[in-house]
Design an enzyme around this catalytic site. Structure first.
Site, PDB file in Angstrom:
ATOM      1  N   HIS A 176      -7.874 -53.912 -46.033  1.00 46.70           N
ATOM      2  CA  HIS A 176      -7.529 -54.869 -47.092  1.00 46.70           C
ATOM      3  C   HIS A 176      -7.280 -54.165 -48.427  1.00 46.70           C
ATOM      4  CE1 HIS A 176     -12.205 -55.511 -47.495  1.00 46.70           C
ATOM      5  NE2 HIS A 176     -11.826 -54.517 -48.267  1.00 46.70           N
ATOM      6  N   HIS A 215     -11.919 -43.808 -45.840  1.00 43.44           N
ATOM      7  CA  HIS A 215     -11.481 -43.536 -47.209  1.00 43.44           C
ATOM      8  C   HIS A 215     -12.701 -43.325 -48.097  1.00 43.44           C
ATOM      9  CE1 HIS A 215     -12.170 -47.897 -47.308  1.00 43.44           C
ATOM     10  NE2 HIS A 215     -11.959 -47.954 -48.615  1.00 43.44           N
TER      11      HIS A 215
END
Length: 280
Positions: free
Chosen positions: A12, A193
């Site tokens: 997202h 990430h």
């Protein structure tokens, strides 16, 4: 009774929302990302969910360090897009399903999972970006949405196994709801990430590929990955992937993969996407 027909799993990334909102989806940098969701848009137009229970994490829009629920379910009739510092995204208001949300809350709490019940909440990119990726830019979202927020921002987040078992409790709750509804459960966030520190920009394609494989073939083992493995192998924000395990726990173990997509990078994040269907 209500039935869970499918699960959708997707990153997202906020920059994806900005690319959509600013008409940049055809730019060379962004075009490969959005190409990975073209199948998904066609698929969801055919599957026509009545309700989506969307698992995501809030990014200091509805919650702050003053109040951090581990699991929170939105039971309101509607949820406005949040202002994350540059104005709300120009996306439709989210229409909830209070009856099903309250039923899930009661069933899951009595199943010994503690939920925070939210009757007023704005929803940020964690929820609206997945909706945009799957539905495009409609004037109104074509189904109702139950927001389900998970703390993966402030230590300690829930374990993968706790999330997976919660998903199984959610499945029991939905399947006991006395209304004929086509329900999907979405897990969002990730993949690998890290946004800060000496390892900022870390992406681990090997970890991500194995995670996607095991989401389909061995979710029971995947649920047992400890927090430290996420941090070490997928970066500090890789812990968001435990939210995928809630949605996976809500599906049958033999759920069938119908679409898989992976792309690096989008902003400084690995984008992963998976659609699984329950047996009919």
């Amino acid at each position: 009774m209500a039935r869970i027909t499918a699960g959708v799993f997707t990153s997202h990334v906020p920059a994806i929302g900005a690319a959509i909102d600013n008409g940049r989806t055809d730019e060379p940098y962004w075009q490969p990302v959005f190409a990975g969701y073209e199948f998904s848009k066609r698929w969801i137009a055919q599957s026509k969910p009545d309700v989506i229970l969307l698992v995501y994490n809030d990014h200091a829009s509805a919650f702050s360090l003053e109040m951090i629920p581990t699991f929170a379910i939105g039971c309101a009739e509607r949820f406005a897009p949040a202002d994350e510092g540059w104005g709300p995204r120009r996306v439709p208001e989210v229409i909830g399903h209070p009856e099903l949300a309250w039923h899930i809350a009661q069933s899951v709490i009595l199943d010994e999972f503690d939920l925070t019940i939210i009757n007023r909440m704005d929803v940020d990119h964690g929820l609206t970006v997945p909706m945009s990726l799957m539905f495009g830019q409609p004037d109104a979202w074509p189904c109702r949405v139950i927001p389900f927020a998970v703390n993966v921002v402030q230590y300690p987040p829930p374990t993968g196994n706790r999330c997976y078992q919660l998903g199984r409790a959610i499945r029991r709750a939905i399947e006991s709801f006395d209304e004929d509804l086509n329900v999907q459960v979405w897990g969002t966030g990730g993949m690998s990430h890290q946004l800060q520190g000496p390892r900022a920009g870390l992406i681990n394609k090997v970890f991500d590929a194995e995670f996607l494989d095991r989401m389909v073939s061995d979710p029971d083992a995947l649920a047992k990955i400890p927090h430290i493995d996420y941090v070490r192998d997928a970066g500090s924000e890789g812990i968001e992937l435990v939210m995928w395990l809630i949605a996976r726990g809500a599906l049958a173990r033999d759920a069938r993969q119908v679409h898989r997509f992976y792309h690096v990078p989008a902003s400084n994040t690995a984008v992963g996407h998976l659609i699984l269907e329950n047996p009919r």
